[in-house]
Design an enzyme around this catalytic site. Structure first.
Site, PDB file in Angstrom:
ATOM      1  CB  CYS A 171      -0.941   0.065   1.271  1.00 18.60           C
ATOM      2  SG  CYS A 171      -1.769  -1.506   1.579  1.00 18.60           S
ATOM      3  NE  ARG A 178       4.340   1.773  -1.279  1.00 17.91           N
ATOM      4  CZ  ARG A 178       5.477   1.096  -1.243  1.00 17.91           C
ATOM      5  NH1 ARG A 178       6.543   1.540  -1.680  1.00 17.91           N
ATOM      6  NH2 ARG A 178       5.600   0.515   0.035  1.00 17.91           N
ATOM      7  CD1 TRP A 233      -2.438  -4.916  -4.755  1.00 13.04           C
ATOM      8  CD2 TRP A 233      -1.885  -6.008  -2.904  1.00 13.04           C
ATOM      9  NE1 TRP A 233      -2.271  -6.234  -5.142  1.00 13.04           N
ATOM     10  CE2 TRP A 233      -2.235  -7.032  -3.948  1.00 13.04           C
ATOM     11  CE3 TRP A 233      -1.790  -6.622  -1.503  1.00 13.04           C
ATOM     12  CZ2 TRP A 233      -1.910  -8.350  -3.645  1.00 13.04           C
ATOM     13  CZ3 TRP A 233      -1.157  -7.948  -1.347  1.00 13.04           C
ATOM     14  CH2 TRP A 233      -1.574  -8.673  -2.613  1.00 13.04           C
ATOM     15  CG  ASN A 252       3.042  -0.440   3.174  1.00 10.82           C
ATOM     16  OD1 ASN A 252       2.260  -1.212   2.720  1.00 10.82           O
ATOM     17  ND2 ASN A 252       4.072  -0.284   2.959  1.00 10.82           N
ATOM     18  N   GLY A 253       1.406  -2.523   5.159  1.00 18.28           N
ATOM     19  CA  GLY A 253       2.013  -3.961   5.757  1.00 18.28           C
ATOM     20  C   GLY A 253       0.947  -4.843   6.444  1.00 18.28           C
ATOM     21  CD  GLU A 311      10.740 -10.307 -17.103  1.00 15.64           C
ATOM     22  OE1 GLU A 311      10.627 -11.233 -16.606  1.00 15.64           O
ATOM     23  OE2 GLU A 311      10.472  -9.269 -17.053  1.00 15.64           O
ATOM     24  CE  LYS A 357       7.306  -7.694 -17.414  1.00 14.40           C
ATOM     25  NZ  LYS A 357       8.227  -8.326 -16.413  1.00 14.40           N
ATOM     26  CD  GLU A 417       4.198  -8.262 -14.594  1.00 11.58           C
ATOM     27  OE1 GLU A 417       4.023  -7.767 -13.246  1.00 11.58           O
ATOM     28  OE2 GLU A 417       5.443  -8.230 -14.875  1.00 11.58           O
ATOM     29  CG  HIS A 440      10.526 -34.320 -21.903  1.00 18.03           C
ATOM     30  ND1 HIS A 440      10.721 -35.463 -22.073  1.00 18.03           N
ATOM     31  CD2 HIS A 440      11.327 -33.472 -22.674  1.00 18.03           C
ATOM     32  CE1 HIS A 440      11.849 -35.475 -22.878  1.00 18.03           C
ATOM     33  NE2 HIS A 440      12.127 -34.347 -22.902  1.00 18.03           N
ATOM     34  CE  LYS A 445       8.196  -1.438 -10.492  1.00 17.35           C
ATOM     35  NZ  LYS A 445       8.417  -2.446 -11.864  1.00 17.35           N
TER      36      LYS A 445
HETATM   37  C1  AGP Z   1       7.624  -8.245 -12.582  1.00 16.53           C
HETATM   38  O1  AGP Z   1       7.369  -7.419 -13.834  1.00 16.53           O
HETATM   39  C2  AGP Z   1       6.758  -7.889 -11.354  1.00 16.53           C
HETATM   40  N1  AGP Z   1       6.538  -6.767 -11.109  1.00 16.53           N
HETATM   41  C3  AGP Z   1       7.370  -8.927 -10.188  1.00 16.53           C
HETATM   42  O2  AGP Z   1       7.324 -10.245 -10.363  1.00 16.53           O
HETATM   43  C4  AGP Z   1       8.721  -8.185  -9.742  1.00 16.53           C
HETATM   44  O3  AGP Z   1       9.778  -8.573 -10.428  1.00 16.53           O
HETATM   45  C5  AGP Z   1       8.976  -9.032  -8.272  1.00 16.53           C
HETATM   46  O4  AGP Z   1       7.916  -8.833  -7.205  1.00 16.53           O
HETATM   47  C6  AGP Z   1      10.352  -8.758  -7.498  1.00 16.53           C
HETATM   48  O5  AGP Z   1      10.272  -7.107  -7.197  1.00 16.53           O
HETATM   49  P1  AGP Z   1      11.557  -6.506  -7.045  1.00 16.53           P
HETATM   50  O6  AGP Z   1      12.606  -6.824  -8.026  1.00 16.53           O
HETATM   51  O7  AGP Z   1      11.445  -5.212  -6.562  1.00 16.53           O
HETATM   52  O8  AGP Z   1      12.135  -7.470  -5.750  1.00 16.53           O
END
Ligand code: AGP
Length: 589
Positions: A2, A27, A74, A100-101, A466, A470, A473, A489, A584
């Site tokens: 958050c 966030r 969040w 936050n937390g 990767e 992308k 998400e 397999h 994020k």
């Molecule tokens: C990747 O696009 C995501 N936002 C997520 O997987 C991110 O890489 C992961 O949460 C790790 O975040 P960080 O690099 O800030 O530790």
């Protein structure tokens, strides 16, 4: 997960808080709220949805007063409802908090408070903070003492801010394992989860350390440890410019940050080579080298495994952070941890780092946010220097992480940076970005598909992972990244007529085997999207990358996958900057 912000000063708080909330939305953005104090009266407005939507509905800026707190959520405990949105208040609604937390012991505390006669209005863990402060404020008649008592009762990772109707001249912030930073402005003081919230007003900040409390008034800041000792903290001049956090001419932060890679790969190269040396010297003789990371950063760790092995014959073991303590062995002595994290606040990573340091292991970080917890809790940190990454999907931070990993692998292998071609990387990235229109056309052919597969061999396997992440998400399309040789397999059973498969197939030692896998899938109806520096008639669509130094190719190979995910998301009329359910910085375990 958050974002919190507080302000106390001479200006009207509401406008400052609203702009700060918008800067913190990356966030978390399922609900938001704000409260101010004016003529000794707390006024609150909160709603469900993104900040702009709530502001349009409730006109947040007509809250008067020059002290206030605000929050963008969040959801962790409790559904996305107005009642669960922050700020939360005490029974008498004369104390308000934003948090936050997670409060791990909130149920037991809530039971005690309910027995004490407190009435709760939400399902959240955060609300217990407001009622606990109320309980001890009644007892001590002292805001500082009440908050200090509460801070020592809470378990978990938390950062919260509190304001008091009876004393509109102080704003109190508490930090334990979740980030909280104080902004020192000309006309007031700020408390926030991230400097981005107040960078328009000041670049002077005090970063609270764990288990610290800030008592902020219009005259200044007093900082205490959880055991009540006053501490002096230095003021940091933050390097980021306001322009770094604006979209400029781009529609979305995500596209802006994909395009910025022309510059950020060069900025990542800007390293103090003595620190690179130091980093290498500290890891190369370790009995075992673990890489700990999550998500995109974990994919960078997999690339490190490939490069360190291939170039320097040094075996490292990347382990997903949330898995590490279930099978990583911290007690075997002589191991070291390399922690890779863009935010430096990922709870899963910090959890391992803290445990490792308890066991006496050294921790070395590759990180973007220089003021993060990870930097403060590591023995040595290398900075990827890509500036604030606002888009929830990691893009520029990934290629910058790879640049650092290449520098380390070259150093460990005694190879020269000049001969590697790294200095030409920016030029290669610029060339790849010229494919944007072609990639957008391809996205229009496939944006309605429900399943994608991304395949590659060797160094292209982490890039396949990767690319799949992308798409998942950003576009909410199920995608699987996997080694090309693994398809037969089992997964080949899922390949059907029209199934899109992105095949990472450069003309290198993996070329012919991967081409064979593409043929196997095509024979079963798959649509092959070839990503290569060499055309082949097997491809139904072709993303033609430039032929570059084989070593560097994976760094530019990920860029078309970022663009493909972005444009598929746009075609699906979704917002790439604020994907649902995500945030994020994942600051909860
Ligand atoms: C990747 O696009 C995501 N936002 C997520 O997987 C991110 O890489 C992961 O949460 C790790 O975040 P960080 O690099 O800030 O530790």
């Amino acid at each position: 997960m958050c974002g919190i912000i507080g302000y106390i000063g001479e200006e009207s708080a509401a406008t400052i808080l609203l702009n700060g909330l918008k800067r913190l939305e990356y966030r978390g953005y399922d609900s938001a709220g704000m409260c101010t104090i004016d003529q000794s009266k707390i006024q609150i407005k909160k709603g469900v949805g993104k900040v702009d939507e709530i502001h349009k509905k409730l006109n947040l800026t007509n809250l008067s007063g020059n002290i206030g707190i605000a929050h963008t959520r969040w959801a962790t405990h409790g559904k996305v409802t107005i009642a669960n949105a922050h700020p939360h208040t005490s029974c008498k609604e004369d104390i308000a908090i934003v948090h936050n937390g997670t409060i791990e012991n909130y149920q037991e505390l809530k039971e005690i408070l309910i027995k004490d006669g407190h009435n709760f209005k939400s399902e959240t863990d955060s609300e217990v903070i407001a009622h606990l402060i109320e309980k001890f404020y009644l007892e001590y008649k002292d805001e500082e003492k009440a908050v200090l008592t509460v801070a020592n009762m809470l378990k978990g990772a938390f950062a919260f801010a509190a304001i008091f109707q009876k004393n509109p001249n102080i704003l109190i912030g508490v930090r334990k394992d979740s980030p909280l930073v104080i902004g020192i402005g000309k006309d007031g003081y700020f408390l926030a989860s991230d400097i981005l919230a107040f960078i328009d007003h000041t670049d002077r900040a005090i970063f609270l350390d764990n288990q610290e409390i800030a008592i902020v008034s219009r005259k200044g800041v007093k900082i205490l440890t959880f055991n009540g000792l006053e501490v002096n903290k230095s003021i940091t001049q933050v390097a980021w410019e306001v322009s770094d956090v604006s979209k400029k001419e781009f529609k979305h932060f995500t596209l802006k940050e994909i395009k910025e890679q022309v510059y950020t790969v060069r900025a990542a190269l800007n390293q103090d080579l003595n620190k690179i040396d130091e980093f290498c010297n500290k890891i190369k003789n370790a009995k075992r080298i673990y890489v700990v990371a999550c998500g995109t950063s974990y994919h960078a760790g997999l690339m490190a495994k490939h490069l360190f092995n291939k170039l320097a014959k040094i075996y490292i073991e990347p382990i997903i952070a949330s898995e590490f303590l279930h099978y990583g062995d911290l007690t075997d002595g002589g191991s070291v941890i390399i922690a890779i994290s863009q935010s430096g606040e990922t709870a899963d990573v910090l959890n391992v780092v803290r445990e490792a340091r308890k066991q006496g292991l050294k921790v070395f970080a590759i990180v973007n946010s220089v003021s993060s917890s990870l930097v403060r809790e590591s023995d040595l940190s290398l900075f990827i220097n890509c500036g604030p990454e606002i888009g929830v999907a990691a893009t520029k931070s990934f290629t910058s992480q790879l640049v650092i990993i290449y520098l380390l692998a070259l150093k460990l292998a005694g190879l020269s940076i000049e001969d590697s071609g790294l200095l030409k990387l920016s030029k290669y990235v610029r060339e790849v970005l010229k494919l944007e229109d072609e990639i957008q056309k391809i996205s229009l052919k496939y944006y309605n598909n429900g399943d994608f597969y991304y395949v590659g061999r060797g160094p292209h396997f982490p890039i396949a992972l990767e690319g799949a992440l992308k798409l998942k998400e950003l576009a909410y399309i199920h995608a699987e990244g996997m080694p090309a040789g693994e398809l037969k397999h089992g997964t080949l059973a899922l390949i059907n007529d029209g199934t899109p498969v992105v095949v990472l197939n450069p003309y290198d030692e993996t070329y012919f085997e991967t081409l064979g896998n593409a043929a196997e899938m095509k024979a079963r109806g798959a649509k092959i999207i070839g990503v290569s520096d060499r055309m082949n008639e097997i491809y139904d669509d072709f993303i033609h990358l430039p032929t570059v130094n084989k070593l560097l190719y994976p760094i530019i190979e990920v860029i078309p996958l970022q663009l493909l995910a972005y444009y598929i998301t746009i075609a699906r009329k979704q917002d790439p900057d604020y994907p649902r359910n995500l945030a994020k910085s994942v600051t909860v375990k």
